[in-house]
Design a protein around this motif. Structure first.
Motif, PDB file in Angstrom:
ATOM      1  N   THR A  86       0.803  -1.224   0.000  1.00 40.14           N
ATOM      2  CA  THR A  86       0.000   0.000   0.000  1.00 40.14           C
ATOM      3  C   THR A  86       0.836   1.274   0.000  1.00 40.14           C
ATOM      4  O   THR A  86       0.404   2.294  -0.516  1.00 40.14           O
ATOM      5  CB  THR A  86      -0.929   0.041   1.228  1.00 40.14           C
ATOM      6  OG1 THR A  86      -0.136  -0.302   2.356  1.00 40.14           O
ATOM      7  CG2 THR A  86      -2.069  -0.924   1.097  1.00 40.14           C
ATOM      8  N   SER A  91       2.675   6.672  -8.885  1.00 45.88           N
ATOM      9  CA  SER A  91       1.399   7.150  -9.410  1.00 45.88           C
ATOM     10  C   SER A  91       0.778   6.012 -10.220  1.00 45.88           C
ATOM     11  O   SER A  91       1.475   5.074 -10.615  1.00 45.88           O
ATOM     12  CB  SER A  91       1.612   8.381 -10.287  1.00 45.88           C
ATOM     13  OG  SER A  91       2.394   8.034 -11.403  1.00 45.88           O
ATOM     14  N   TYR A 130      -7.940   8.652 -12.855  1.00 45.04           N
ATOM     15  CA  TYR A 130      -7.129   8.577 -11.628  1.00 45.04           C
ATOM     16  C   TYR A 130      -5.638   8.442 -11.945  1.00 45.04           C
ATOM     17  O   TYR A 130      -4.848   8.131 -11.071  1.00 45.04           O
ATOM     18  CB  TYR A 130      -7.551   7.360 -10.790  1.00 45.04           C
ATOM     19  CG  TYR A 130      -8.962   7.437 -10.276  1.00 45.04           C
ATOM     20  CD1 TYR A 130      -9.224   7.865  -8.980  1.00 45.04           C
ATOM     21  CD2 TYR A 130     -10.029   7.068 -11.087  1.00 45.04           C
ATOM     22  CE1 TYR A 130     -10.525   7.923  -8.503  1.00 45.04           C
ATOM     23  CE2 TYR A 130     -11.331   7.137 -10.619  1.00 45.04           C
ATOM     24  CZ  TYR A 130     -11.570   7.564  -9.327  1.00 45.04           C
ATOM     25  OH  TYR A 130     -12.853   7.627  -8.850  1.00 45.04           O
ATOM     26  N   ARG A 133      -3.011  10.002  -9.694  1.00 48.14           N
ATOM     27  CA  ARG A 133      -3.144   9.793  -8.242  1.00 48.14           C
ATOM     28  C   ARG A 133      -2.089   8.809  -7.761  1.00 48.14           C
ATOM     29  O   ARG A 133      -1.630   7.931  -8.484  1.00 48.14           O
ATOM     30  CB  ARG A 133      -4.534   9.236  -7.922  1.00 48.14           C
ATOM     31  CG  ARG A 133      -5.653  10.198  -8.215  1.00 48.14           C
ATOM     32  CD  ARG A 133      -5.936  11.158  -7.082  1.00 48.14           C
ATOM     33  NE  ARG A 133      -6.598  10.483  -5.969  1.00 48.14           N
ATOM     34  CZ  ARG A 133      -7.918  10.332  -5.882  1.00 48.14           C
ATOM     35  NH1 ARG A 133      -8.711  10.783  -6.831  1.00 48.14           N
ATOM     36  NH2 ARG A 133      -8.455   9.741  -4.847  1.00 48.14           N
ATOM     37  N   ARG A 134      -1.699   8.955  -6.499  1.00 48.17           N
ATOM     38  CA  ARG A 134      -0.773   8.002  -5.892  1.00 48.17           C
ATOM     39  C   ARG A 134      -1.541   6.721  -5.561  1.00 48.17           C
ATOM     40  O   ARG A 134      -2.678   6.814  -5.066  1.00 48.17           O
ATOM     41  CB  ARG A 134      -0.183   8.634  -4.630  1.00 48.17           C
ATOM     42  CG  ARG A 134       1.045   7.967  -4.102  1.00 48.17           C
ATOM     43  CD  ARG A 134       1.599   8.780  -2.950  1.00 48.17           C
ATOM     44  NE  ARG A 134       2.114   7.863  -1.946  1.00 48.17           N
ATOM     45  CZ  ARG A 134       3.264   8.028  -1.299  1.00 48.17           C
ATOM     46  NH1 ARG A 134       4.009   9.070  -1.533  1.00 48.17           N
ATOM     47  NH2 ARG A 134       3.675   7.153  -0.416  1.00 48.17           N
ATOM     48  N   GLY A 136      -1.411   4.582  -3.253  1.00 47.91           N
ATOM     49  CA  GLY A 136      -1.789   4.419  -1.845  1.00 47.91           C
ATOM     50  C   GLY A 136      -3.086   5.125  -1.493  1.00 47.91           C
ATOM     51  O   GLY A 136      -3.717   4.805  -0.486  1.00 47.91           O
ATOM     52  N   GLU A 137      -3.499   6.104  -2.319  1.00 47.36           N
ATOM     53  CA  GLU A 137      -4.722   6.861  -2.016  1.00 47.36           C
ATOM     54  C   GLU A 137      -5.982   6.154  -2.525  1.00 47.36           C
ATOM     55  O   GLU A 137      -7.084   6.613  -2.272  1.00 47.36           O
ATOM     56  CB  GLU A 137      -4.663   8.245  -2.697  1.00 47.36           C
ATOM     57  CG  GLU A 137      -3.547   9.138  -2.196  1.00 47.36           C
ATOM     58  CD  GLU A 137      -3.378  10.373  -3.069  1.00 47.36           C
ATOM     59  OE1 GLU A 137      -4.190  10.587  -3.988  1.00 47.36           O
ATOM     60  OE2 GLU A 137      -2.413  11.112  -2.840  1.00 47.36           O
ATOM     61  N   SER A 139      -8.816   3.033  -3.279  1.00 45.67           N
ATOM     62  CA  SER A 139      -9.486   1.976  -2.514  1.00 45.67           C
ATOM     63  C   SER A 139      -8.975   0.611  -2.997  1.00 45.67           C
ATOM     64  O   SER A 139      -8.300   0.518  -4.031  1.00 45.67           O
ATOM     65  CB  SER A 139     -10.994   2.057  -2.739  1.00 45.67           C
ATOM     66  OG  SER A 139     -11.297   1.594  -4.045  1.00 45.67           O
ATOM     67  N   LYS A 143      -7.335  -0.273  -6.651  1.00 44.08           N
ATOM     68  CA  LYS A 143      -5.953  -0.792  -6.774  1.00 44.08           C
ATOM     69  C   LYS A 143      -5.957  -2.081  -7.581  1.00 44.08           C
ATOM     70  O   LYS A 143      -5.081  -2.315  -8.417  1.00 44.08           O
ATOM     71  CB  LYS A 143      -5.380  -1.068  -5.390  1.00 44.08           C
ATOM     72  CG  LYS A 143      -4.954   0.171  -4.642  1.00 44.08           C
ATOM     73  CD  LYS A 143      -4.385  -0.239  -3.305  1.00 44.08           C
ATOM     74  CE  LYS A 143      -4.439   0.911  -2.332  1.00 44.08           C
ATOM     75  NZ  LYS A 143      -4.494   0.485  -0.955  1.00 44.08           N
TER      76      LYS A 143
ATOM     77  N   SER B 210       4.891  12.177  -4.892  1.00 43.93           N
ATOM     78  CA  SER B 210       3.647  11.828  -5.582  1.00 43.93           C
ATOM     79  C   SER B 210       3.844  10.658  -6.544  1.00 43.93           C
ATOM     80  O   SER B 210       2.887  10.081  -7.038  1.00 43.93           O
ATOM     81  CB  SER B 210       3.146  13.033  -6.374  1.00 43.93           C
ATOM     82  OG  SER B 210       4.157  13.447  -7.271  1.00 43.93           O
ATOM     83  N   GLN B 260       3.406  18.630   6.072  1.00 42.62           N
ATOM     84  CA  GLN B 260       2.366  17.827   5.413  1.00 42.62           C
ATOM     85  C   GLN B 260       1.057  17.872   6.213  1.00 42.62           C
ATOM     86  O   GLN B 260      -0.026  18.023   5.658  1.00 42.62           O
ATOM     87  CB  GLN B 260       2.853  16.392   5.266  1.00 42.62           C
ATOM     88  CG  GLN B 260       2.064  15.597   4.261  1.00 42.62           C
ATOM     89  CD  GLN B 260       2.547  14.163   4.208  1.00 42.62           C
ATOM     90  OE1 GLN B 260       2.979  13.591   5.197  1.00 42.62           O
ATOM     91  NE2 GLN B 260       2.482  13.586   3.024  1.00 42.62           N
ATOM     92  N   ARG B 264      -2.510  19.523   5.001  1.00 40.18           N
ATOM     93  CA  ARG B 264      -3.753  18.729   4.999  1.00 40.18           C
ATOM     94  C   ARG B 264      -4.837  19.407   5.832  1.00 40.18           C
ATOM     95  O   ARG B 264      -5.997  19.462   5.441  1.00 40.18           O
ATOM     96  CB  ARG B 264      -3.478  17.327   5.555  1.00 40.18           C
ATOM     97  CG  ARG B 264      -2.901  16.409   4.516  1.00 40.18           C
ATOM     98  CD  ARG B 264      -2.755  15.016   5.057  1.00 40.18           C
ATOM     99  NE  ARG B 264      -2.062  14.172   4.091  1.00 40.18           N
ATOM    100  CZ  ARG B 264      -1.488  13.032   4.391  1.00 40.18           C
ATOM    101  NH1 ARG B 264      -1.509  12.589   5.606  1.00 40.18           N
ATOM    102  NH2 ARG B 264      -0.904  12.315   3.456  1.00 40.18           N
TER     103      ARG B 264
END
Lengths: 235, 285
Positions: A86, A91, A130, A133-134, A136-137, A139, A143, B210, B260, B264
């Motif tokens: 996770t 990305s 997506y 997006r990283r 890990g972010e 669901s 993934k 990122s 960070q 947030r």
């Protein structure tokens, strides 16, 4: 044409075998489901087929004649691969592009076709929006979908999926089964999938390998349609 | 400060380790081998002691034993797949025990050992600097040429293996490079702080990056900045360079975590403040 052939395969993790003298032929160009209760050795069967595990006895062969260079291109999505790593700082698009690394080798640059392929695969699993997006972010189901997109960018002749729909909602699961059906019909590829959702997936499958435990007989392997298998010594 | 030759050498050595250490650290953390650097530094210390006892060059014997330690850990990792931290713990204990026993065989070793324990970057010799330069060049070439298979291996070993990556060879070569880097970093920051230079910039990068390429670039930048500012600070306020570098890297990490959290909080605040401004409060509803 036979894709994978197992003969009198015996394998276990401790002293007792979990697969005992299994012989199994899997046809190429089909969408095949492997099903059975927890502990039925479904994942073990896949790993034996892929050469990740070595049998105690017997032989496992993959038919290299299906590939022009004698080496089958196999895409593999292990069980819950996405939840395992996770924190991986990647990305979505970086991860999916890595599916092309096998063909690109160490130095070749991405071509426009490969960029289009990556986009197409991400769109097919509805994850293009997506892409930056990283991972890990995301669901669990999301993934799982990008791991499937990564396997698709490999353009494998054989796609091996271990419970690929874990964490997906019902609409995503249906979309996924349709996509795999299309992959087999339109491109002549083989898809082998471990699944617990035979009620949902059954209509899309060509064959089902069902591993079951009987009280007195031990493990049995029931196969529908064109796969053939049996436990016990091969004649 | 840079008019002194010893400071020039210190900046060169620190800069080279400041690039290769954090780069290695990113992969070590993602492969759940974060304690490997610490372990190999203990193993390397045993090699230094062995070299002194056998009348060999301690730096080279430390280097060789660290590389051998990396290979043993990798072999054991394959045997203990479920408990991958176990081989690291076994080798760490063995390395430290050997170092203590071997040190006791030579009474006059304690002074030279303190330089390995706490680092003596301002006393880096030409031979050590050359060794560091070679290791950094080999390491950089390794990570640039093999970046694609290393990415696949780090994400998932099984899928990498099936897609044609020679995972065994790659893992063993990675273990060798880890041993080489740890042994080369020892004279810069010392055994006790070698893992700080490998782990802290990587921890910072993995927290804020990122993407994968961004993580590598952030780790290397933080490593370089930490080494250069640590060396400068230690020169002017007369503190041990190794400890100063590690503390500055730790400050970077804490600052990144705090920044960070603040960002947030600010984002959350700006997102949920607006409805209250434009509409009614909860009590009014």
């Amino acid at each position: 044409m036979i894709l994978s052939s197992m003969r009198n395969v015996v394998f276990g993790y401790d002293e007792e075998p979990v697969i005992d003298r299994l012989s199994l032929d899997i046809e190429a160009g089909q969408f095949i489901g492997i099903t059975g209760p927890n502990g039925a050795a479904k994942t073990t069967l896949l790993k034996l087929m892929l050469g990740l595990l070595r049998p105690w006895d017997g032989t496992v062969e993959l038919n290299g004649e299906l590939a022009a260079d004698g080496k089958l291109n196999i895409g593999y999505v292990p069980q819950q691969i996405a939840s395992f790593n996770t924190g991986f700082p990647s990305s979505v698009i970086e991860l999916v592009r890595s599916g092309c690394y096998g063909r690109l080798g160490l130095f070749r640059r991405f071509t426009r076709e490969q960029d289009e392929l990556v986009e197409r695969c991400l769109r097919q699993v509805e994850m293009w929006d997506y892409r930056n997006r990283r991972i890990g972010e995301l669901s669990g189901g999301q993934k799982q979908r990008i791991c499937i997109a990564r396997a698709l960018t490999q353009q494998p002749q054989v796609l091996v999926l271990d419970e690929p729909t874990t964490g997906m909602d019902a609409a995503s699961r249906t979309g996924f089964y349709k996509l795999m059906r299309h992959y087999v019909n339109a491109h002549g590829r083989t898809v082998i999938m471990v699944t617990h959702g035979l009620e949902e997936a059954g209509a899309y499958l060509d064959s089902v390998i069902s591993l079951e435990r009987k009280e007195k007989e031990g493990w049995t392997c029931l196969v529908t349609n064109s796969c053939s298998a049996h436990f016990g010594p091969e004649d | 400060m840079l008019g002194y030759e010893f400071m020039q050498r210190a900046f060169w050595a620190g800069g080279l380790i400041g690039i290769i250490g954090p780069l290695l650290g990113v992969y070590l953390m993602l492969r759940r081998q974060v304690l490997m650097a610490d372990t190999l530094s203990h193993v390397s210390l045993a090699g230094v002691a062995l070299g002194s006892v056998l009348q060999l060059n301690p730096a080279l014997s430390g280097f060789a034993v660290a590389v051998a330690g990396g290979l043993v850990i990798e072999q054991l990792r394959r045997s203990y797949r479920t408990y991958s931290e176990l081989p690291v713990a076994i080798i760490m204990t063995t390395g430290l025990a050997l170092a203590v026993v071997l040190m006791s065989l030579k009474q006059n070793l304690s002074k030279s050992f303190s330089s390995y324990l706490f680092g003596s970057i301002v006393a880096v010799s030409d031979t050590q600097l050359r060794l560091i330069a070679v290791v950094a060049a080999v390491g950089l070439a390794y990570f640039i040429v093999l970046r694609r298979p290393l990415y696949s291996l780090t994400f998932d070993e099984e899928t990498a293996s099936i897609s044609g990556v020679r995972t065994g060879l790659l893992s063993f070569s990675f273990a060798v490079l880890t041993g080489m880097t740890v042994a080369a970093a020892m004279p810069v920051v010392g055994v006790l702080l070698v893992s700080a230079l490998i782990v802290l910039p990587a921890s910072l990068a993995l927290r804020i990056a990122s993407g994968f390429t961004a993580a590598i670039l952030i780790a290397v930048s933080a490593g370089l900045l930490g080494v250069f500012s640590g060396l400068t600070a230690s020169y002017y306020i007369n503190t041990p360079p190794g400890g100063t570098i590690a503390l500055i890297l730790l400050l970077f990490l804490l600052a990144a975590i705090a920044a960070q959290r603040l960002i947030r909080l600010k984002r959350r605040h700006s997102k949920y403040r607006n409805p209250l401004h434009s509409g009614k409060s909860v009590q009014e509803i």
